[in-house]
Design a protein around this motif. Structure first.
Motif, short mmCIF file in Angstrom:
data_model
loop_
_atom_site.label_atom_id
_atom_site.label_comp_id
_atom_site.label_asym_id
_atom_site.label_seq_id
_atom_site.Cartn_x
_atom_site.Cartn_y
_atom_site.Cartn_z
N ALA A 6 0.84 -1.20 0.00
CA ALA A 6 0.00 0.00 0.00
C ALA A 6 0.87 1.24 0.00
CB ALA A 6 -0.91 -0.02 1.23
N GLU A 7 0.58 2.16 -0.90
CA GLU A 7 1.32 3.41 -1.03
C GLU A 7 0.58 4.53 -0.31
OE1 GLU A 7 2.20 4.23 -5.13
OE2 GLU A 7 2.50 2.09 -5.54
N THR A 8 1.16 4.97 0.79
CA THR A 8 0.53 5.99 1.62
C THR A 8 0.26 7.29 0.85
OG1 THR A 8 1.63 5.05 3.55
CG2 THR A 8 0.75 7.26 3.79
N ALA A 9 1.22 7.75 0.08
CA ALA A 9 1.04 9.01 -0.66
C ALA A 9 -0.09 8.89 -1.68
CB ALA A 9 2.34 9.41 -1.34
N ARG A 10 -0.19 7.74 -2.34
CA ARG A 10 -1.28 7.54 -3.29
C ARG A 10 -2.62 7.51 -2.56
NH1 ARG A 10 -4.01 3.33 -5.77
NH2 ARG A 10 -4.84 3.91 -7.80
N GLY A 11 -2.66 6.91 -1.38
CA GLY A 11 -3.87 6.92 -0.57
C GLY A 11 -4.30 8.33 -0.21
N ALA A 12 -3.32 9.20 0.07
CA ALA A 12 -3.62 10.60 0.38
C ALA A 12 -4.25 11.29 -0.82
CB ALA A 12 -2.35 11.32 0.80
N GLU A 13 -3.74 11.00 -2.00
CA GLU A 13 -4.31 11.60 -3.22
C GLU A 13 -5.74 11.12 -3.45
OE1 GLU A 13 -1.66 10.67 -6.41
OE2 GLU A 13 -0.01 11.78 -5.51
N ILE A 14 -5.96 9.82 -3.27
CA ILE A 14 -7.31 9.26 -3.44
C ILE A 14 -8.26 9.89 -2.43
CG2 ILE A 14 -8.73 7.18 -3.29
CD1 ILE A 14 -6.21 5.62 -4.25
N GLN B 205 -6.36 -2.34 -4.55
CA GLN B 205 -5.13 -1.55 -4.35
C GLN B 205 -5.48 -0.16 -3.83
OE1 GLN B 205 -1.69 -2.50 -4.91
NE2 GLN B 205 -1.54 -0.69 -3.59
N ASP B 206 -6.52 0.45 -4.36
CA ASP B 206 -6.97 1.76 -3.86
C ASP B 206 -7.34 1.68 -2.39
OD1 ASP B 206 -6.67 2.83 -6.44
OD2 ASP B 206 -8.81 2.61 -6.90
N ASN B 207 -8.07 0.63 -2.01
CA ASN B 207 -8.48 0.46 -0.61
C ASN B 207 -7.28 0.27 0.29
OD1 ASN B 207 -11.23 0.68 -1.20
ND2 ASN B 207 -11.39 -1.49 -1.67
N ALA B 208 -6.28 -0.48 -0.17
CA ALA B 208 -5.06 -0.68 0.62
C ALA B 208 -4.32 0.65 0.76
CB ALA B 208 -4.17 -1.72 -0.04
N ASP B 209 -4.23 1.42 -0.32
CA ASP B 209 -3.56 2.72 -0.27
C ASP B 209 -4.28 3.68 0.68
OD1 ASP B 209 -1.80 1.70 -2.17
OD2 ASP B 209 -2.75 2.75 -3.84
N LEU B 210 -5.60 3.69 0.61
CA LEU B 210 -6.39 4.54 1.52
C LEU B 210 -6.18 4.11 2.97
CD1 LEU B 210 -9.75 4.93 -0.42
CD2 LEU B 210 -8.33 6.80 0.45
N ALA B 211 -6.17 2.80 3.22
CA ALA B 211 -5.95 2.30 4.58
C ALA B 211 -4.59 2.74 5.09
CB ALA B 211 -6.08 0.78 4.60
N ALA B 212 -3.56 2.65 4.27
CA ALA B 212 -2.22 3.09 4.68
C ALA B 212 -2.22 4.57 5.02
CB ALA B 212 -1.21 2.79 3.58
#
Length: 98
Positions: free
Chosen positions: A29-37, A80-87
């Motif tokens: 999970a990519e934390t920065a991508r989760g922030a963007e989402i 993947q989006d959900n994992a990024d958001l969770a991170a």
């Protein structure tokens, strides 16, 4: 005008996330991508300030919840989006900022 300023400020905060990425199940999970989402899809309803206490081991549970919490704004959100958001959400926890 006000909405545009809000969005720019939110994106600035999202892009300044420095947290480490997490492994959520089989996904990195990519934390920065989760922030963007979050800024693009979630902040319109949930706002900028989120206060919750989460630990990295909570990320899989959060990702599973997010899989069931889709709105008309983000019906195409992937695992993947959900994992990024969770991170990203875990990175906001006060326990992760100490």
């Amino acid at each position: 005008m006000g909405r545009a300023v809000f969005y720019v400020a939110l994106m600035f905060c999202a892009l300044s996330v420095q947290a480490d990425d997490l492994t959520v199940g089989d996904l990195v999970a990519e934390t920065a991508r989760g922030a963007e989402i979050y800024a693009e899809k979630c902040a319109r309803c949930h706002g900028v300030a989120i206060e919750m206490v989460l630990a990295p081991e909570d990320a899989p549970r959060v990702a599973a919840f997010l899989a069931s919490h889709k709105t008309r704004f983000d019906q195409d959100r992937t695992d993947q989006d959900n994992a990024d958001l969770a991170a990203y959400l875990v990175s906001l926890s006060p326990t992760q900022r100490e």
